[in-house]
Design an enzyme around this catalytic site. Sequence first.
Site, short mmCIF file in Angstrom:
data_model
loop_
_atom_site.label_atom_id
_atom_site.label_comp_id
_atom_site.label_asym_id
_atom_site.label_seq_id
_atom_site.Cartn_x
_atom_site.Cartn_y
_atom_site.Cartn_z
N SER A 156 -54.76 2.33 -24.16
CA SER A 156 -55.37 2.40 -25.33
C SER A 156 -56.69 1.71 -25.37
O SER A 156 -57.28 1.14 -26.37
CB SER A 156 -54.19 1.83 -26.31
N GLU A 168 -52.09 -8.45 -19.64
CA GLU A 168 -50.67 -8.18 -19.38
C GLU A 168 -49.83 -9.11 -19.77
O GLU A 168 -48.87 -9.51 -19.14
CB GLU A 168 -50.55 -7.67 -17.80
N ALA A 169 -49.67 -9.72 -20.99
CA ALA A 169 -49.18 -10.94 -21.45
C ALA A 169 -47.52 -10.72 -21.45
O ALA A 169 -46.74 -11.51 -21.43
CB ALA A 169 -49.80 -11.38 -22.88
N CYS A 226 -44.19 12.96 -31.19
CA CYS A 226 -43.87 13.68 -30.01
C CYS A 226 -42.89 12.62 -29.18
O CYS A 226 -42.36 13.16 -28.47
CB CYS A 226 -45.48 13.52 -29.22
ZN ZN Z 1 -48.40 13.54 -30.71
#
Ligand code: ZN
Length: 202
Positions: free
Chosen positions: A35, A104-105, A195
Amino acid sequence: MEISHKRDVKTALKGQFTTIEENAKLRVICGPMFSGKTTKLINIIHTYAAQDRRIQVFKPQLDHRYATKEIVSHDNKSIAAIGITNAEELYAFADKTDVFAIDEAQFFGDEIVNVCQSLTRKNKIVIISGLDFDFKARPFGSMPALLSLADEIIKLNAVCNFCAGHASFSHRTTTEVETLVLGEKDKYVPLCRSCYLEVLKA
Ligand SMILES: [Zn+2]
């Protein structure tokens, strides 16, 4: 105290308050894998660097995916970082650091919550980046506590691997069941909520 008096106190204190940016002592960047969290962290670091703040980047020592002495985003931006195994090691840097950036806490233990609170009380700026959900869409480690304490939350989405919608979850495509399994696109895909629920039903 009457209301008018309260207003007087507020006005008297007003000049002592710092700017909004100064008050954002604990900033948390969260979201699923892919992200852009590390990219965002690196961009924020650059803004503090431009203000001549003393910045140090840290990451959990267990993360060897790209390099041991830097954090690297998926789009290959990198910046030097110190690997630590316990968040309490951050205290040793307090005299020479204004801005603590921690990538990367989610991999640190519960101690990171108290450490971040102590650092902000010492007038340090702490920027945390981490996964808010583990591979089973459960709140990850100390991230929920850090998010509730944050002055500012930057929640990012990835692109859903199936429908190209906004993905919040990091779905593991292998059968490994441990929470901590390092991997990249070989082991994880970002999925949106619908999804992800479809995958659970399959
Ligand atoms: Zn999706």
